[in-house]
Design an enzyme around this catalytic site. Structure first.
Site, PDB file in Angstrom:
ATOM      1  N   GLY A 273       5.907 -24.931 -12.521  1.00  0.00           N
ATOM      2  CA  GLY A 273       6.377 -24.239 -11.334  1.00  0.00           C
ATOM      3  C   GLY A 273       6.909 -25.204 -10.291  1.00  0.00           C
ATOM      4  O   GLY A 273       7.150 -26.372 -10.583  1.00  0.00           O
TER       5      GLY A 273
ATOM      6  N   ASP B 200      -0.572 -31.984 -19.861  1.00  0.00           N
ATOM      7  CA  ASP B 200       0.744 -32.323 -19.306  1.00  0.00           C
ATOM      8  C   ASP B 200       0.649 -33.564 -18.424  1.00  0.00           C
ATOM      9  O   ASP B 200       1.143 -33.584 -17.308  1.00  0.00           O
ATOM     10  CB  ASP B 200       1.302 -31.142 -18.509  1.00  0.00           C
ATOM     11  CG  ASP B 200       2.808 -31.300 -18.251  1.00  0.00           C
ATOM     12  OD1 ASP B 200       3.442 -32.131 -18.935  1.00  0.00           O
ATOM     13  OD2 ASP B 200       3.338 -30.621 -17.356  1.00  0.00           O
TER      14      ASP B 200
END
Ligand SMILES: *[C@@H]1O[C@H](CO)[C@@H](O)[C@H](O)[C@H]1NC(C)=O
Ligand SMILES: *[C@@H]1O[C@H](CO)[C@@H](O)[C@H](O)[C@H]1NC(C)=O
Ligand SMILES: *[C@@H]1O[C@H](CO)[C@@H](O)[C@H](O)[C@H]1NC(C)=O
Ligand SMILES: *[C@@H]1O[C@H](CO)[C@@H](O)[C@H](O)[C@H]1NC(C)=O
Ligand SMILES: *[C@@H]1O[C@H](CO)[C@@H](O)[C@H](O)[C@H]1NC(C)=O
Ligand SMILES: *[C@@H]1O[C@H](CO)[C@@H](O)[C@H](O)[C@H]1NC(C)=O
Ligand SMILES: *[C@@H]1O[C@H](CO)[C@@H](O)[C@H](O)[C@H]1NC(C)=O
Ligand SMILES: *[C@@H]1O[C@H](CO)[C@@H](O)[C@H](O)[C@H]1NC(C)=O
Length: 783
Positions: free
Chosen positions: A467, A588
């Site tokens: 995001g 990540d």
């Protein structure tokens, strides 16, 4: 010319961009073919026993040169003309560092230095046989931060234009033949931290304008022909913390009361002058003093009682003055005192029998005819009349007993307080502070809109696979935060989002980005809206620090900074993998997910998001975004394996290689099967220096700016001659980098089974840092 492993050489690095060539020359002269290396940027031949002419002629055609270092060789004949060829360097318009300290270069500095690149930051030539004066053209080099000319035969007066070098941090003029007055314009150098002018023939008075140098840590004016008074502006410089030395001059007047402002000063040496008056009471405020030298002046009166606050003193010499009165008892209570010289004064009364006074070789009392008592080795007459002492002796019990009680109470209290605050601190590392708790769960969509100016582009600080991130200011308490708006592909995401965020919030570690609160709502278009609110990190993500954009002025990270960050990230992963109730896979990890606070402590962000979003999604297979970022994704994920902690370790390994090679895992050069792992493996271990980030080598080889390398501890500061300039222990640097690359390679092994666990990584990385620190300390301070 031969290609070699660096391990056999001293410190030789010829670097081309993008390739590297390593030359090994342990003695002899510099090959003329150097002039054909037109893409050369870094030339470092320090400590090689090179002889012959300074090769400036060969360098004039190398326009890309940034750094030229020939420190510690035997270049030059010691005669006139040695430096004439420097004029050729005017062509090197990118030159930032020029260093040829400790060679045998003679002659004068040519006027043509005026035409050197204004990019020049560091220009050092100490320890040669340079004569003549300092050309006024030096004033053109306005970006100089360090100018080192110590230990030469440079004379004449110091030109006023020195005041134009307003970026100077270190100015080393010591041990030359400068004469004439100290220019007032030195007061222009407001950034200077180290000013060495000792061992010259400067005369006249000390300009009060030096008091404008508000960053001075060390000032040495010793052994000149200075007279006049000590300006109160200079003695009162509160920044002085390493040493202030004005010894062996002809200064007169008293020691100004302003000396009390130097509360951090470790060494004060004003010996060998004609100073008079009493020792100021304010000197007692300088309670960081380790070494105090007032000997060889005309001070009179008693030793002020206020000096009892100087408990850290190791060395105190007040000999050869006209001091009188009794020797105060407190001197016997200074636990660190090793050397006390009271000789040649007019002290009287009984010598204390405590501490330093029990060691006849640590204390000198000669030439004080009225002293008595003390230990027998000092050969003083016994005190016949105890009068002077008895008056105090009678008072003593009354005063001392309440005083000791009071002190005991104070100590006990302060122990309690420190213990309490330490407990608080250690708790604070892992446990939420209550203010966050209070603000939790109360943030609404509209509040977030308001705090981020309606998610405006100006507030956007980044975007990634999960995001976009906006900077915001929470209205409730004005706290600056980072708001991460999650990228929701699917509708109907988990209703338990807030609960799960709460669970994530309970995961706390100093190297994990703190989640302050969360918001699950519907935005003004009726779509699901989920966001997380984090602490704002002042120094942003690690990524631009490693890969600054062309032309940007970002400061580059030093080796120690990189090691610290690597250890921070490893500690965070170790915590997620091992210390949480159920292991948390980050999924990540990458340089843009590592955030740096104002103290450059790293905080790993986006942890737990993968599992959170995975549960939230109805789709069972992971989307590419949830599996990590290109370049950092472990090979087994491509084969349909579950995300695992071994996958995180792979990403960490890649990140480590990225941090130390300065190359992104997605760099254009990594294709057709060549990965950053293989690229490193091919150079490992013999050619590791060839693949290390250039900017890292640039920083590590120009240590001079690095104030943390010096300690305020007086014993560790560099001695005259300043051998520390531009010097680095090449072997230590190489060993450190080889070890780091090895950890990176082990972590990013293709086969998950070969990877090492994060707790092992943390230990290894700490050990690497410790041994590097030990090494730099040793080579830096032992001369
Ligand atoms: C520099 O390169 C030219 C042509 O590439 C060559 O002729 C010359 O010999 C080289 N000079 C040196 C000193 O190697
Ligand atoms: C300086 O640069 C010019 C052109 O860039 C070149 O012609 C000249 O040879 C260079 N001077 C030296 C000393 O190499
Ligand atoms: C500096 O360079 C200019 C132009 O190249 C030249 O005219 C001048 O003489 C040089 N100055 C010195 C001091 O060498
Ligand atoms: C002092 O610095 C200013 C710029 O900060 C400069 O303009 C001025 O010329 C300098 N003074 C001297 C005497 O060099
Ligand atoms: C200052 O200079 C004197 C005289 O050369 C020297 O003995 C002393 O070590 C110097 N102090 C520092 C801190 O450099
Ligand atoms: C103490 O000071 C006197 C006079 O300054 C000097 O001669 C003597 O060597 C000093 N003693 C020691 C131990 O330094
Ligand atoms: C030392 O002080 C005494 C009195 O305090 C004085 O008579 C004497 O002249 C002084 N000596 C010097 C050398 O200043
Ligand atoms: C006495 O002082 C000398 C000189 O400072 C020192 O070498 C020695 O260790 C001291 N002895 C004791 C017992 O402290």
């Amino acid at each position: 010319m031969m290609e070699h492993s660096l391990a056999h050489c001293r410190w030789i690095l010829l670097q081309f961009i993008p390739g590297f060539i390593v030359l090994c020359i342990s003695s002899g002269s510099i090959p003329a073919s150097l002039s054909n290396a037109s893409r050369l940027r870094l030339l470092d031949f320090a400590e090689n026993g090179l002889t012959g002419k300074f090769p400036a002629e060969n360098l004039g055609s190398l326009e890309r040169l940034v750094r030229v270092n020939f420190d510690d060789n035997s270049l030059g004949s010691g005669k006139a003309g040695d430096l004439d060829s420097l004029s050729f360097l005017a062509n090197c318009t990118n030159l930032e560092v020029l260093s040829f300290s400790r060679n045998s270069l003679g002659g004068k500095l040519p006027e043509s230095i005026a035409n050197f690149s204004t990019q020049l930051r560091i220009f050092t030539m100490g320890g040669n046989l340079i004569h003549g004066s300092l050309p006024t053209g030096i004033g053109n080099l306005v970006n100089l931060t360090n100018l080192g000319m110590e230990q030469n035969f440079i004379g004449g007066s110091l030109p006023d234009v020195i005041g134009k070098l307003y970026k100077l941090q270190g100015l080393y003029l010591n041990l030359n033949r400068f004469s004439g007055p100290i220019p007032t314009s030195l007061g222009n150098l407001t950034l200077v931290t180290r000013l060495f002018m000792e061992g010259n023939r400067f005369k006249g008075s000390i300009p009060p304008s030096l008091g404008n140098c508000k960053n001075l840590l060390i000032l040495n004016l010793s052994s000149n022909n200075l007279d006049g008074i000590i300006p109160k502006e200079v003695i009162g410089l509160s920044s002085l913390s390493i040493s202030l030395s004005m010894s062996q001059n002809s200064l007169t007047g008293s020691l100004p009361d302003e000396v009390g402002a130097s509360v951090n000063l470790a060494e004060l040496d004003i010996s060998g002058n004609n100073l008079s008056g009493e020792i100021p009471i304010t000197l007692g405020s300088c309670n960081s003093l380790v070494s105090l030298h007032l000997e060889g002046n005309e001070f009179k009166g008693e030793i002020p009682q206020s000096l009892e606050k100087l408990r850290g003193l190791e060395e105190m010499d007040i000999s050869q003055n006209n001091l009188s009165g009794q020797i105060p008892e407190f001197l016997g209570k200074f636990g660190a005192l090793k050397h006390l010289n009271l000789s040649q004064n007019d002290f009287e009364g009984e010598l204390p029998r405590e501490g330093i006074f029990l060691n006849a070789s640590g204390v000198s009392i000669l030439g004080n005819d009225k002293l008595c008592g003390g230990i027998p080795e000092l050969l003083l007459p016994a005190c016949s009349s105890r009068k002077p002492h008895s008056s105090r002796g009678l008072l003593a019990p009354k005063v001392i007993i309440p005083l000791t009680c009071a002190i005991a109470v104070i100590i006990a209290l302060s122990c309690l307080v420190t213990a309490h605050s330490m407990m608080k601190k250690s708790k604070g590392r892992l446990v939420t502070s209550s203010s966050y708790k209070d603000s939790y769960a109360s943030v609404s969509y509209s509040e977030l809109v308001e705090s981020t100016n309606g998610f405006s582009v100006d507030n956007l600080i980044g975007s990634g696979s999960f995001g976009s991130v906006y900077k915001g200011v929470l209205g409730t308490n004005g706290m600056v935060v980072a708001v991460k708006v999650l990228n929701l592909q699917q509708h109907g995401a988990s209703k338990s989002f807030i609960d799960e965020c709460k669970a994530l919030r309970s995961i706390r570690h100093r190297n994990l980005l703190k989640i302050i609160t969360a918001c699950s709502s519907v935005d003004n278009k009726g779509n699901d809206f989920k966001s997380l609110v984090f602490n704002f990190m002042k120094n942003g993500s690690l990524d631009p620090w490693l890969h600054p954009r062309e032309g940007s002025q970002t400061q580059r990270l030093s080796l120690i900074q990189r090691l610290n960050i690597a250890i921070d990230v490893a500690s965070a992963l170790d915590y997620l993998h091992d210390d949480c109730e159920t292991s948390i896979v980050h999924c990540d990890l990458k340089s843009s997910n590592v955030l740096l606070d104002e103290d450059m402590v790293a905080h790993v962000g986006d942890f737990g998001l993968a599992s959170l979003l995975l549960e939230a999604s109805t789709n069972q297979t992971m989307s590419a975004g949830l599996k990590g970022s290109i370049g950092y994704i472990p090979p087994e994920y491509g084969m349909g394996c579950q995300a695992s902690i071994l996958g995180d370790i792979y990403s960490y390994g890649i990140l480590l290689l990225e941090m130390f090679t300065g190359r992104r895992p997605t760099d254009d050069m990594f294709k057709d099967g060549l990965s950053i792992h293989q690229f490193t493996a091919m150079a490992f271990p013999d050619r590791v220096m060839d693949i290390v980030d250039t900017s890292l080598l640039l920083i590590e080889t120009d240590e001079v700016n690095d104030d943390v390398k010096y300690s305020n501890d007086i014993k560790e500061r560099p001695k005259a001659g300043h051998k520390d300039i531009g010097q680095v222990n090449a072997r230590g640097l190489e060993e450190c980098l080889v070890s780091v690359m090895q950890v990176g390679l082990l972590c990013s092994a293709i086969s998950p089974k070969e990877r090492i666990l994060m707790n092992v990584v943390v230990n290894k990385m700490n050990a690497i840092r410790d041994s590097y620190l030990k090494l730099t300390k040793k080579t830096k301070f032992v001369t």
